[in-house]
Design an enzyme around this catalytic site. Sequence first.
Site, short mmCIF file in Angstrom:
data_model
loop_
_atom_site.label_atom_id
_atom_site.label_comp_id
_atom_site.label_asym_id
_atom_site.label_seq_id
_atom_site.Cartn_x
_atom_site.Cartn_y
_atom_site.Cartn_z
CB THR B 53 -0.86 0.06 1.24
OG1 THR B 53 -1.81 1.09 1.07
CG2 THR B 53 -0.34 -0.26 2.56
CD GLU B 54 -1.25 3.93 -3.04
OE1 GLU B 54 -1.23 2.62 -2.99
OE2 GLU B 54 -1.90 4.57 -3.55
CG ASN B 55 -0.86 4.15 3.13
OD1 ASN B 55 -1.04 3.42 2.56
ND2 ASN B 55 -1.20 4.08 4.45
CB SER B 95 6.06 4.15 -0.62
OG SER B 95 4.91 3.57 -1.30
#
Lengths: 237, 217
Positions: B53-55, B95
């Site tokens: 998840t990009e966070n 990320s």
Amino acid sequence: MINKTVQSLAEAVQNIHDGATIMISGFGEAGSPIELIHALIDQGAKDLTVVSNNTGSGNVGLAALIEQRRVKKMICSFPRTANSTVFPELYNAGEIELELVPQGTLAERIRAGGAGIPAFYTPASVNTPLAKGKECRVFNGIEYVLEKGIKADFSLVKCELADRYGNLTYHATARNFGPIMCTAAKTSIVQARKIVEAGAINPEIVVTPGIFVNHIIEVSKPANESELVAQKLTYPW
Amino acid sequence: MVEKQINIGWSKTEMAQNVAMDIPDGSYVNLGIGMPEMVADFVPEGRELIYQTENGLLGMGAVPIAGQEDPELINAGKKPVTTIPGACFFHHADSFTMIRGGHIDVCVLGAMQISKQGDLANWSTGAANAIPAVGGAMDLVAGVKRILVITQHNTKDGKPKILNQCSYPLTGKGVVESIYTNLAIIDVKDEGLYVRKLGPNVDFEYLQKHTEAKLYQ
């Protein structure tokens, strides 16, 4: 002796000046330094340019800073989130500027700013409106767009542990933009859930080396933005 | 006399299942917000996928038990998640090094429009009063090896979403590999859009009628 610990939130933000560019950590409420933002609201600096992934929610934290008309421009990737009403209203009224940046480009622009890289090429946003007016160049048959690094006067960051040198660790996905924002600001101001003795953080697990940090303040029980929003609270209280 | 209703096409869960079937064991996967998130529920037994998840989390687990949520452990949709054993956290530049640098194998995204060349529009209608918001979509389509799109075949008011040209602002040009709709699975190839599988009770003529771009069998 080096000791970056300050005694109050007010002291932490006292030098922020009108017209400053401020990076504010957080992805939604995770990692958002609410107490520092509220101290900045109390402090009074205005005409700010804020670099942050979102624009806050409800009427607290970053949303409250915007609601107080203290932000002239937002640089962010996703200005509308659940419960974010303040920014959309001001934006539609033409009262706040928006520079929309793809999230990965935003992260890399901050990283580059901190690393002394003035600009870089990225494939993200090529052939879209966000690349309009920007220099494009082909490398190995693929088109890239030139994006500039961002530097800030100040960053406001939330972390988990800090020591007096400013070495930091983070909690879970609250890390997000914190480490890169600390590198890209002239003055990085960090609220830590706990300030520990130098040496208490294993050097192997330090995430932000202290050289990137200027002021730390302990906020042992930081508020959760979502809880403040659920209670429909508005800052200043 | 009441006519017996015939269900045409796949349900949302069946659409998610179709996508899950096409993600090989061992893939690093990023799932977009909304319908793409359902794909995680239908991974065939025996396959291990790692969700990014990009966070800032690699090894995202299931939704937490009620009362165990951590507001600082969330996914890109800002919903509480958990970590699997062996998960790791990282900052945003790392990320997107994973994403833009081509280290993620598969990304599943929703769509507003897709063109016959595989152009994707999924972030803005371009309407003057809309607040533009892009998030990580442009970085994902620029960097992830395979972009799979899951979407209803038509808009709520019945308009085609698979077009000759997107009228909305693009997220990326020529980025979509395959489209998974309620009516069909369609592969984007250099020569055009090829129908790989038709949904239940959908025939080719019906599908073409609901699609602006020309389809091939």
